[in-house]
Design an enzyme around this catalytic site. Structure first.
Site, PDB file in Angstrom:
ATOM      1  N   GLY A  78     -22.483  22.713   1.806  1.00 24.56           N
ATOM      2  CA  GLY A  78     -22.409  21.931   2.789  1.00 24.56           C
ATOM      3  C   GLY A  78     -20.861  21.232   3.011  1.00 24.56           C
ATOM      4  O   GLY A  78     -20.345  21.140   2.072  1.00 24.56           O
ATOM      5  N   VAL A  79     -20.821  20.881   4.319  1.00 23.04           N
ATOM      6  CA  VAL A  79     -19.518  20.303   4.492  1.00 23.04           C
ATOM      7  C   VAL A  79     -19.623  18.940   5.192  1.00 23.04           C
ATOM      8  O   VAL A  79     -20.537  18.887   6.182  1.00 23.04           O
ATOM      9  CB  VAL A  79     -18.614  21.245   5.327  1.00 23.04           C
ATOM     10  CG1 VAL A  79     -17.260  20.421   5.555  1.00 23.04           C
ATOM     11  CG2 VAL A  79     -18.445  22.431   4.617  1.00 23.04           C
ATOM     12  N   PHE A  99     -17.210  13.484   4.737  1.00 20.72           N
ATOM     13  CA  PHE A  99     -15.978  12.926   3.466  1.00 20.72           C
ATOM     14  C   PHE A  99     -15.517  14.105   2.724  1.00 20.72           C
ATOM     15  O   PHE A  99     -14.683  13.885   1.904  1.00 20.72           O
ATOM     16  CB  PHE A  99     -16.798  12.296   2.566  1.00 20.72           C
ATOM     17  CG  PHE A  99     -17.752  11.328   3.054  1.00 20.72           C
ATOM     18  CD1 PHE A  99     -17.390  10.440   4.177  1.00 20.72           C
ATOM     19  CD2 PHE A  99     -18.999  11.288   2.971  1.00 20.72           C
ATOM     20  CE1 PHE A  99     -18.214   9.547   4.905  1.00 20.72           C
ATOM     21  CE2 PHE A  99     -19.964  10.159   3.570  1.00 20.72           C
ATOM     22  CZ  PHE A  99     -19.687   9.605   4.399  1.00 20.72           C
ATOM     23  N   GLY A 100     -16.155  15.318   2.865  1.00 18.60           N
ATOM     24  CA  GLY A 100     -15.464  16.446   2.045  1.00 18.60           C
ATOM     25  C   GLY A 100     -16.657  17.615   1.649  1.00 18.60           C
ATOM     26  O   GLY A 100     -17.667  17.480   2.577  1.00 18.60           O
ATOM     27  N   LYS A 101     -16.521  18.266   0.920  1.00 16.02           N
ATOM     28  CA  LYS A 101     -17.424  19.174   0.796  1.00 16.02           C
ATOM     29  C   LYS A 101     -18.517  18.895  -0.334  1.00 16.02           C
ATOM     30  O   LYS A 101     -18.354  18.128  -1.066  1.00 16.02           O
ATOM     31  CB  LYS A 101     -16.821  20.503   0.271  1.00 16.02           C
ATOM     32  CG  LYS A 101     -15.599  21.031   1.163  1.00 16.02           C
ATOM     33  CD  LYS A 101     -15.233  22.461   0.756  1.00 16.02           C
ATOM     34  CE  LYS A 101     -14.397  22.924   1.852  1.00 16.02           C
ATOM     35  NZ  LYS A 101     -13.301  23.854   1.216  1.00 16.02           N
ATOM     36  N   VAL A 102     -19.772  19.657  -0.304  1.00 18.78           N
ATOM     37  CA  VAL A 102     -20.640  19.496  -1.121  1.00 18.78           C
ATOM     38  C   VAL A 102     -20.908  20.751  -1.927  1.00 18.78           C
ATOM     39  O   VAL A 102     -20.997  21.737  -1.313  1.00 18.78           O
ATOM     40  CB  VAL A 102     -22.171  18.869  -0.465  1.00 18.78           C
ATOM     41  CG1 VAL A 102     -23.141  18.854  -1.450  1.00 18.78           C
ATOM     42  CG2 VAL A 102     -21.757  17.500   0.341  1.00 18.78           C
ATOM     43  N   LYS A 140     -21.046  15.894  -4.168  1.00 18.87           N
ATOM     44  CA  LYS A 140     -20.345  15.498  -3.192  1.00 18.87           C
ATOM     45  C   LYS A 140     -18.909  15.088  -3.549  1.00 18.87           C
ATOM     46  O   LYS A 140     -18.871  14.059  -4.252  1.00 18.87           O
ATOM     47  CB  LYS A 140     -20.840  14.600  -2.367  1.00 18.87           C
ATOM     48  CG  LYS A 140     -20.313  13.902  -1.317  1.00 18.87           C
ATOM     49  CD  LYS A 140     -20.814  12.503  -0.793  1.00 18.87           C
ATOM     50  CE  LYS A 140     -20.100  11.851   0.258  1.00 18.87           C
ATOM     51  NZ  LYS A 140     -20.261  10.736   0.222  1.00 18.87           N
ATOM     52  N   ASP A 185     -32.417   6.491   9.443  1.00 14.97           N
ATOM     53  CA  ASP A 185     -32.243   7.764  10.042  1.00 14.97           C
ATOM     54  C   ASP A 185     -33.435   8.743   9.258  1.00 14.97           C
ATOM     55  O   ASP A 185     -33.242   9.442   8.637  1.00 14.97           O
ATOM     56  CB  ASP A 185     -30.754   8.299   9.593  1.00 14.97           C
ATOM     57  CG  ASP A 185     -30.302   9.604  10.388  1.00 14.97           C
ATOM     58  OD1 ASP A 185     -31.186   9.844  11.293  1.00 14.97           O
ATOM     59  OD2 ASP A 185     -29.406  10.254  10.050  1.00 14.97           O
TER      60      ASP A 185
END
Ligand SMILES: *[C@@H]1O[C@H](CO)[C@@H](O)[C@H](O)[C@H]1NC(C)=O
Ligand SMILES: *[C@@H]1O[C@H](CO)[C@@H](O)[C@H](O)[C@H]1NC(C)=O
Ligand SMILES: *[C@@H]1O[C@H](CO)[C@@H](O)[C@H](O)[C@H]1NC(C)=O
Ligand SMILES: *[C@@H]1O[C@H](CO)[C@@H](O)[C@H](O)[C@H]1NC(C)=O
Ligand SMILES: *[C@@H]1O[C@H](CO)[C@@H](O)[C@H](O)[C@H]1NC(C)=O
Length: 881
Positions: free
Chosen positions: A550-551, A554-557, A571, A668
């Site tokens: 995932g992206v 904050f950055g990539k996962v 993350k 959420d």
């Protein structure tokens, strides 16, 4: 920006929140009156120290929350704690009882009388103290029995509480959220003349206990010294530590229940821990000698422990396949604590003296070389034990491995072990669970830093404003990113669809601490585990693009596999990320407080080399939504499975609202934020938008955030956030689960665009069954559907005050599940014609105009704020809410 002029006010809220948070951490010490001179119920002084039996000077056996006493098969009687209430000080008299506990909650050797102890409980809505008069101060057993039985008002499964004596913390922020097993805790602890056992629930939670034992431990049982590991020094002063029994094993023999142990101990078989069962053979002697001149009596361990042993299997070593090997046992422990390890030996295998020599290893370190039992015990078939202290710094991988193996010069290679006890030792906070002392002060690394923060409220306010500043700035700058910005959960999604073997190792992961790293700030009740950068590089093949799942903003996962095979979601913040260091730390602190079976677990972090990396539990089955619709080739979830998942998610939210240190609003709630593990256990994820509820106002004023289709219209109108906003969103989730369609379908006719509106119309017409997911429509029993739809409808009430609490929703869902289970047990699933018609529908079928949209049109403020986050391109789709 609609929210901007509220900023100072909000900063104030948040700073006061953070301040309260610190206060909570530095919990007040509560001094409750001891009931002096409370009479001791089951006492008769020991006449003489007979070796086979022991009459404790003081013994309090309490069957808590029960009106009657309970006789054990070992002759002991647990008295009702109401009968002896003179030593309980609590604000309210709350008791619970049930007829029985599911059989599966016990191991099959549990005596039935012991099982009955769990059928009642006393519940403590506020700090409560049991006070005991101890006529002979010194080491005593404290044994605590826990099982979360049902109570109308209090949900014991979500209870979070601390248990402590005047000096030692036994359990810190403890909860029994897993109903599948009873919890038994046993502590050898020094008791003073006026001895208190204090139960302290977390705010808005409660504490409970099913039974308590306080009983004297004979002096000879625990000595003040032990050998340190590796072999070498003797360590003194052990009586200054409180202990917790982690394992007590009878090698090569059966379970020993309290009935067959004069000190009412339970000894379990060693087989689950044996790493090399093929090489192990049980041995059995016929008699055991105890040599009082060597300090040995029958009280140290019963005959049955010394009579049986594990030895090296003669086949295995004769067959020269493995002429030389170790017998090995491994046990999971909390590696942030040191352990006292007691090994029991009795040479029941040798024919003559001086035949058996072997080495003893603990965690691969030599603990004893060339142990000669003939020399130590003096004779064959004679009991002998030896104690070791294994320092926390020598525990890697959160496990203790005990090994015995032949010395190289032994004639006949053999090694034995008869019994093994592993006891956790209290730490520098005088705690057996975490780093908070009885007065609530934090004693771990960085403790001084925390204190400085605590006295500097200004600094806090500053940090809070900074934090808000960052949020607002980012918000303004990148509204168009909203759609793309994947939030927390998206990093947990398995895009390669690989099955993980993640197996609820949560508890062992917490508190993990890599001993090799020189890094210090890693403790179970601190901030999760600290990871070395190299560990995470290994786990992800140096952050290989192939492992990206995932992206986010904050950055990539990444998906990673730790050394021990555990899959995790990792993350990694961009170095140039706007999410500053403060926010990173705030996030860690918030997340590390949230721990529940139904919340996705935060495992740890890495801030080496100015990295900002968070590590989470990996959820093999991904988001709930994918199993409802829109994702091909997933098997249909049955109604019962769906109900169980909803119940799990409701539990998680209920815990957020009521169980955590302060009420937390998720903000959420949606089906993509409810993730499923490999067993389809639901866990709520994505606390990226979560907010701590302000304690006195009961709401937080804040710019509207959330996801369309799930958004509470009242929150939308008033911009005041309460827990009831989550309840609304959860109501939408319930209809989504029932109907298996998206919450917003822009392509549909206007009255069908919003699931919430559409489902409410059908519900009002009394025809909810018409819109049930066709894949399961015929399988839902009438009562279950009715309860479920009612619960969903109540959640969607226009005003927050009219909506139920998550606790009520949970109750109704459980009821709905019971009805479904009952009906599927009595007869085959009904056909459609049997599905009930709801008697609701006082209103006309006409859909009311949507209040949220009306306000959005009137108020520029909210329109702007919300408009910036709308994931849909045009107003038409928004109007569907
Ligand atoms: C525990 O009790 C023993 C025996 O009464 C005493 O010698 C020792 O000092 C006590 N330790 C603590 C920490 O109170
Ligand atoms: C345990 O004790 C009971 C009663 O003292 C005795 O009948 C039973 O045989 C003992 N169990 C074992 C396995 O020795
Ligand atoms: C037994 O275990 C110890 C420590 O783990 C190890 O050093 C030793 O080599 C082992 N012995 C055998 C025969 O495998
Ligand atoms: C473990 O080692 C540390 C550091 O050497 C020491 O301070 C601590 O007292 C030891 N713990 C025990 C239980 O011996
Ligand atoms: C850590 O423990 C797991 C199982 O508990 C084991 O498979 C693994 O080999 C261990 N790793 C180390 C380095 O001891």
């Amino acid at each position: 920006m609609g929210g901007d002029h509220h900023r100072p006010t909000r900063a104030l809220y948040v700073s006061s929140l953070l301040f309260c948070l610190v206060l909570l951490n530095l919990k007040r010490s509560i001094v409750l009156a001891n009931n002096e001179g409370a009479d001791s119920p089951a006492v008769s002084p020991a006449p003489s120290s007979s070796p086979t039996s022991f009459k404790p000077s003081d013994s309090y056996l309490l069957n808590c929350g029960s009106k009657s006493e309970m006789k054990m098969d070992d002759g002991r009687t647990f008295k009702s704690d109401t009968e002896t209430s003179s030593y309980l000080s609590t604000s309210e008299d709350v008791q619970a009882s049930v007829a029985s506990i599911p059989e599966s909650a016990f191991s099959n050797s549990t005596p039935s009388t012991l099982k009955d102890l769990y059928t009642s409980a006393r519940i403590f809505p506020s700090d409560s103290t049991y006070s005991f008069f101890i006529s002979k101060p010194g080491k005593h057993w404290i044994r605590l029995y826990f099982y979360p039985i049902t109570h109308q008002k209090y949900d014991l499964k979500t209870a979070v509480f601390t248990v402590q004596t005047d000096k030692f913390v036994l359990l810190h922020d403890f909860s029994v959220d897993d109903e599948s097993k009873v919890v038994f805790k046993e502590y050898p602890v020094n008791a003073t003349q006026h001895f208190s056992l204090i139960f302290k629930p977390q705010k808005d939670s409660c504490a409970f206990v099913n039974a308590i034992e306080i009983a004297e431990i004979p002096d000879e049982l625990l000595s003040d010294s032990a050998s340190s590991v590796p072999q070498g020094n003797t360590l003194n002063g052990l009586s200054n530590y409180a202990l917790e029994v982690s394992y007590r094993l009878n090698m090569g023999g059966p379970t020993i229940t309290p009935r067959n142990d004069t000190l009412s101990r339970t000894w379990a078989p060693d087989t689950p821990y044996n790493l090399f069962p093929e090489g192990t053979e049980a041995a059995k002697g016929t008699t055991v000698k105890y040599r009082p001149d060597h300090g040995m009596t029958r009280l140290v361990a019963p005959d049955m422990v010394y009579l049986t042993a594990d030895r090296m299997a003669s086949k295995a070593y004769q067959q020269t396949i493995a002429p030389n090997f170790n017998l090995s046992w491994a046990m999971n422990v909390d590696g942030t604590f040191s352990y006292l390890i007691r090994m029991h030996f009795c040479d029941v295998v040798s024919k003559t003296l001086n035949e058996l020599y072997f080495n003893v290893y603990i965690n691969s370190l030599m603990a004893l070389s060339n142990l000669d039992l003939s020399e130590k015990a003096g004779e064959l078939n004679t009991a002998y034990y030896t104690d070791f202290v294994l320092n926390a710094s020598l525990i890697t991988n959160d496990s203790i491995t005990v090994q015995v193996g032949p010395t190289t010069n032994a004639g006949l290679p053999n090694a034995i072990l008869n019994g093994l006890e592993v006891m956790k030792m209290s730490n520098l906070a005088d705690s057996l669970d975490g780093l908070y002392a009885v007065d609530g002060s934090y004693k771990g690394p960085g403790a001084s830093k925390l204190k400085i923060v605590a006295i500097s409220g200004l600094a806090l306010a500053f940090v809070a404003m900074l934090f808000l500043g960052v949020v607002c700035v980012r918000w303004k700058k990148r509204p168009q990113d909203w759609q793309k910005k994947k939030s927390f959960s998206s990093w947990l999604l398995p895009i390669h669809g690989s099955k993980s073997n993640f197996s609820s190792r949560k508890s062992s992961l917490f508190g993990s601490r890599k001993s090799k790293s020189g890094y210090s700030s890693v403790y179970s009740n601190g901030l999760g585990r600290f990871f070395n950068l190299s560990e995470l590089q290994n786990a992800t093949q140096n952050f290989d693009e192939k492992t990206v799942i995932g992206v986010g903003g904050f950055g990539k996962v990444f998906i990673g596999t730790l050394d021990d095979g555990t899959k995790v979601a990792i993350k990694r913040g961009n170095h140039g990320s706007e999410q500053g260091v403060n926010e990173f730390e705030t996030e860690i602190q918030m997340l590390s407080k949230l721990r529940h079976r139904h919340l996705v677990s935060f495992i740890g972090f890495c801030d080496e080399d100015s990295e900002m990396i968070l590590v989470y539990e990996y959820m093999a089955n991904g988001p709930f939504r994918d199993h409802l619709y829109g994702s091909a080739n997933k098997p249909t979830l049955t109604w019962q499975q769906r109900l169980e998942i909803c119940i799990g998610a409701a539990r998680g939210l209920h815990y957020l609202h009521t169980g955590a240190a302060q009420g937390i609003i998720h903000r959420d709630v949606k089906t993509t934020n409810i993730l499923l593990d490999e067993n389809f256990v639901a866990k709520v994820s994505d606390f990226g938008l979560s907010k701590a509820a302000a304690m006195d106002q009961g709401h937080v004023s804040t710019a509207v955030k959330g996801s369309f289709g799930y958004l509470d219209p009242e929150y939308f109108r008033r911009q005041q956030l309460t827990e009831k906003s989550d309840v609304y969103s959860f109501g939408v989730v319930l209809f989504e689960v029932l109907c298996a369609r998206a919450v917003i379908c822009p392509g549909l006719p206007r009255d069908q665009v919003s699931l919430a509106d559409w489902a409410m119309q059908w519900h009002k017409k009394g025809m909810i069954e018409k819109i049930v997911d066709p894949k399961i429509a015929g399988t839902i029993c009438e009562g279950s559907l009715k309860k479920f739809a009612e619960a969903a409808e109540k959640c969607l009430a226009e005003y927050g005050v009219d909506r139920p609490s998550m606790g009520d929703v949970l109750w109704n869902l459980e009821y709905s599940l019971q009805l479904q289970v009952a009906s599927s047990q009595t007869d085959r699933p009904e056909d459609k014609s049997n599905i009930m018609v709801l008697e609701k529908g006082s209103e006309s079928g006409e859909a009311k105009s949507n209040p949220a949209v009306a306000v959005a049109a009137e108020s520029d403020d909210s329109n702007v704020t919300v408009g910036s986050q709308v994931p849909f391109p045009n107003a038409a789709s928004i109007s569907g809410r």
